[in-house]
Design a protein around this motif. Structure first.
Motif, short mmCIF file in Angstrom:
data_model
loop_
_atom_site.label_atom_id
_atom_site.label_comp_id
_atom_site.label_asym_id
_atom_site.label_seq_id
_atom_site.Cartn_x
_atom_site.Cartn_y
_atom_site.Cartn_z
N LEU A 218 -9.61 -15.66 5.05
CA LEU A 218 -10.57 -15.72 3.94
C LEU A 218 -10.89 -14.32 3.43
CD1 LEU A 218 -12.41 -17.63 2.27
CD2 LEU A 218 -14.19 -17.20 3.98
N ARG A 219 -10.75 -14.12 2.12
CA ARG A 219 -11.07 -12.81 1.54
C ARG A 219 -12.53 -12.47 1.83
NH1 ARG A 219 -11.20 -10.93 -4.74
NH2 ARG A 219 -12.27 -12.91 -4.91
N GLY A 220 -12.75 -11.27 2.30
CA GLY A 220 -14.10 -10.83 2.65
C GLY A 220 -14.50 -11.18 4.06
N SER A 221 -13.63 -11.89 4.79
CA SER A 221 -13.91 -12.21 6.18
C SER A 221 -13.63 -10.98 7.02
CB SER A 221 -13.02 -13.38 6.64
OG SER A 221 -13.12 -13.56 8.03
N VAL A 222 -14.68 -10.31 7.46
CA VAL A 222 -14.53 -9.06 8.22
C VAL A 222 -15.42 -9.10 9.45
CG1 VAL A 222 -13.90 -7.66 6.22
CG2 VAL A 222 -16.31 -7.89 6.85
N GLU A 223 -15.09 -8.25 10.39
CA GLU A 223 -15.83 -8.14 11.64
C GLU A 223 -16.18 -6.67 11.86
OE1 GLU A 223 -14.95 -8.79 16.44
OE2 GLU A 223 -13.40 -9.21 14.93
N ARG A 224 -17.38 -6.42 12.30
CA ARG A 224 -17.77 -5.05 12.64
C ARG A 224 -17.32 -4.77 14.07
NH1 ARG A 224 -21.32 -2.48 9.22
NH2 ARG A 224 -22.21 -3.80 7.57
N ILE A 225 -16.48 -3.75 14.23
CA ILE A 225 -16.02 -3.40 15.57
C ILE A 225 -16.19 -1.90 15.79
CG2 ILE A 225 -14.34 -5.29 15.60
CD1 ILE A 225 -12.14 -3.15 15.22
N ASP A 226 -16.33 -1.53 17.04
CA ASP A 226 -16.33 -0.13 17.45
C ASP A 226 -14.89 0.23 17.77
OD1 ASP A 226 -16.96 2.38 18.34
OD2 ASP A 226 -17.88 1.72 20.23
N ALA A 227 -14.37 1.27 17.15
CA ALA A 227 -12.96 1.59 17.33
C ALA A 227 -12.72 3.09 17.30
CB ALA A 227 -12.12 0.92 16.24
N VAL A 228 -11.67 3.51 17.98
CA VAL A 228 -11.14 4.86 17.81
C VAL A 228 -10.05 4.76 16.76
CG1 VAL A 228 -9.96 6.81 18.89
CG2 VAL A 228 -11.64 5.49 20.20
N ILE A 229 -10.20 5.53 15.69
CA ILE A 229 -9.28 5.46 14.55
C ILE A 229 -8.31 6.63 14.64
CG2 ILE A 229 -9.14 5.33 12.03
CD1 ILE A 229 -12.46 4.96 12.62
N CYS A 230 -7.06 6.36 14.38
CA CYS A 230 -6.01 7.38 14.46
C CYS A 230 -5.27 7.47 13.14
CB CYS A 230 -5.04 7.04 15.59
SG CYS A 230 -3.57 8.09 15.66
N TYR A 231 -5.26 8.68 12.55
CA TYR A 231 -4.45 8.96 11.37
C TYR A 231 -3.29 9.85 11.82
CZ TYR A 231 -6.72 7.28 7.10
OH TYR A 231 -7.19 6.50 6.06
N PHE A 232 -2.07 9.38 11.59
CA PHE A 232 -0.87 10.14 11.95
C PHE A 232 -0.10 10.43 10.67
CE2 PHE A 232 3.72 9.94 12.63
CZ PHE A 232 3.94 10.84 13.66
N ASP A 233 0.29 11.69 10.45
CA ASP A 233 1.03 12.07 9.24
C ASP A 233 2.20 12.96 9.62
OD1 ASP A 233 -0.05 11.31 6.49
OD2 ASP A 233 -1.89 11.85 7.54
N LEU A 234 3.31 12.78 8.93
CA LEU A 234 4.43 13.69 9.05
C LEU A 234 4.20 14.87 8.12
CD1 LEU A 234 7.40 11.16 9.15
CD2 LEU A 234 6.35 12.35 11.08
N THR A 235 4.57 16.07 8.53
CA THR A 235 4.29 17.27 7.74
C THR A 235 5.47 17.61 6.83
OG1 THR A 235 5.10 18.65 9.55
CG2 THR A 235 2.74 18.22 9.47
N GLY A 236 5.13 18.24 5.70
CA GLY A 236 6.15 18.72 4.79
C GLY A 236 6.97 17.64 4.12
N PHE A 237 6.41 16.45 4.01
CA PHE A 237 7.21 15.33 3.52
C PHE A 237 7.58 15.49 2.04
CE2 PHE A 237 7.77 10.98 1.90
CZ PHE A 237 8.76 10.55 2.77
N THR A 238 6.67 16.03 1.24
CA THR A 238 6.95 16.19 -0.20
C THR A 238 8.17 17.08 -0.41
OG1 THR A 238 4.62 15.88 -0.74
CG2 THR A 238 6.02 16.92 -2.41
N LYS A 239 8.21 18.20 0.28
CA LYS A 239 9.36 19.11 0.14
C LYS A 239 10.64 18.48 0.68
CE LYS A 239 6.75 23.44 0.22
NZ LYS A 239 6.54 24.74 0.92
N LEU A 240 10.51 17.73 1.79
CA LEU A 240 11.68 17.07 2.35
C LEU A 240 12.26 16.05 1.38
CD1 LEU A 240 10.59 16.45 6.07
CD2 LEU A 240 12.26 18.11 5.24
N SER A 241 11.37 15.29 0.74
CA SER A 241 11.85 14.25 -0.18
C SER A 241 12.52 14.81 -1.40
CB SER A 241 10.67 13.36 -0.60
OG SER A 241 9.69 14.10 -1.29
N GLU A 242 12.27 16.09 -1.72
CA GLU A 242 12.90 16.72 -2.87
C GLU A 242 14.32 17.18 -2.57
OE1 GLU A 242 10.23 19.82 -3.92
OE2 GLU A 242 8.82 18.50 -4.98
N ARG A 243 14.63 17.44 -1.29
CA ARG A 243 15.97 17.97 -0.98
C ARG A 243 16.85 17.02 -0.17
NH1 ARG A 243 16.62 20.20 4.09
NH2 ARG A 243 14.77 20.55 5.37
N LEU A 244 16.27 15.92 0.34
CA LEU A 244 17.06 14.96 1.10
C LEU A 244 17.38 13.74 0.24
CD1 LEU A 244 15.22 14.96 4.56
CD2 LEU A 244 17.27 16.25 3.91
#
Length: 407
Positions: A218-244
């Protein structure tokens, strides 16, 4: 022993039981075992049954369930391959898929069958006398039943081996034919449920996929939870995508994301989504024992795994890249967000925004790993590798934050 004439009432009862198991969602292996033991109770003397199904799983191309009279049921998964293995090509199952027929009967007292299919020697050595293979597709039949054995449609292919004296009798074939439609309907129900689960887990993540399948849509069906959030990013991707090339970019993303997903899941985390060259994951505090410790263990394992993967790619003269990672703990809204006909099962809230800001601080503090005080401070006494980077003001975040990294 010889195959007898199965009592009609026994076959009717077995068919009814199989249909009920399909309706109730019985496990695949239980349904197969019921079919085999039921036919044996009716006098067929099955010694072995084997069923193979194609899967909708990115890693495994097919699943096989095997029932052996003295051992019960066992499951085996087969990885996807670019070319078929010799054992598969030489099997009776492969031959039947390629044939314009729905069954292949191979009495084991005929040498030409043993010569054509070396596997049957093993069945004969175990006391087998007869072997038959059936195929059933979960779709309307076409003009020909012949299909590509390496890319068959959804359905089942099943082999049944007997040690009855003289092999399968006419009555035995009739009994199998009578019960087979009920078995296939039950297996189709189980296969569709498993397929839905595999697809949901693959595209939504294990926990989110299970929630959606359970009816949490159901749209809007959400639960409040306590969580550890992880953001993972690869570096230099814009430059890599220009030459690969596009193919090289996809290969690089799959190589590094493959590591990241495995490490997160091995430590109890749930990957929610990929965002270009980034990945969002959470560790649910209520479901992951010591979620902060699990997230820190993930980070350390990921740092090591990424270094090893880059060394491996470098040895092959392939392009390498690095990563940044941010960890933060807080309350999030976890559930369905989006339009009326297109939803995303994700997390939102100030804690998610703060994690994104922490990720953006990596370049500012010259560290590829940044961890908030919410995660780090409770762990300082047991994790000496945590090092304070000082207190900073984050863009869009009211309170100043003490940041940490891993030594």
């Amino acid at each position: 022993m010889q195959s007898g004439t199965p009592p009609p009432e026994a076959l009717a009862d077995l068919s009814e039981t199989l249909l009920r198991m399909g309706v109730e969602g019985a496990p695949f292996e239980d349904t197969l075992a019921t079919f085999c033991t039921g036919l044996n109770a009716a006098g067929l003397s099955l010694m072995r049954a084997h069923i193979t199904l194609r899967t909708n799983h990115p890693q495994f191309g097919s699943l096989a369930h095997r029932w052996v009279r003295e051992e019960g049921t066992h499951m085996q998964s087969f990885p996807r391959r670019s070319s078929p293995g010799q054992e598969w090509v030489q099997s009776p199952l492969y031959a039947l898929l390629a044939a314009d027929a729905d069954r292949l009967h191979l009495p084991l007292d005929q040498p030409e069958h043993l010569e054509r299919f070396p596997f049957l020697e093993e069945m004969k050595d175990r006391g087998g006398t007869d072997y038959i293979v059936y195929k059933r597709f979960f779709s309307a039949p076409k003009e020909s039943l012949a299909v590509d054995p390496n890319d068959p449609p959804q359905g089942c292919i099943m082999s049944l081996a007997t040690d009855a004296v003289g092999g399968y009798s006419t009555e035995a074939f009739a009994a199998i034919d009578e019960v087979l439609p009920s078995l296939m309907l039950a297996l189709k129900a189980a296969a569709n449920h498993r397929m839905a689960g595999d697809i949901a887990a693959t595209y939504l993540g294990g926990d989110a996929g299970a929630r959606v399948l359970s009816g949490d849509i159901l749209r809007g069906s959400v639960e409040r939870i306590d969580a550890v959030i992880c953001y993972f990013d690869l570096t230099g991707f814009t430059k890599l995508s220009e030459r690969l090339t596009g193919e090289e970019i996809i290969e690089l993303l799959n190589d590094y994301f493959g590591i990241a997903v495995d490490v997160v899941q091995e430590h109890g985390g749930n990957v929610l989504k990929f965002m270009g060259d980034g990945m969002l994951a959470i560790f649910n505090v209520a479901k992951t024992e010591n979620a902060s410790a699990a997230a820190l263990d993930t980070t350390m394992a990921l740092r090591q795994a990424m270094a090893e993967k880059s060394a491996e790619r470098e040895a092959k003269e392939l392009t390498t890249t690095g990563f940044t990672l941010a960890l933060h703990r807080g309350e999030v809204l976890y559930g369905n967000i989006g339009g009326t006909s297109r939803l995303d099962f994700t997390v939102i809230g100030p804690a998610v925004n703060t994690t994104a800001r922490l990720s953006g601080m990596c370049a500012h503090v010259d560290q590829n790993i940044v961890i908030s005080a919410n995660v780090a401070r409770p762990m300082l006494d047991v994790r000496p590798e945590l090092v304070s980077l000082g207190i900073y003001r984050l863009r869009g975040v009211a309170e100043r934050q003490e940041l940490f990294t891993l030594d």
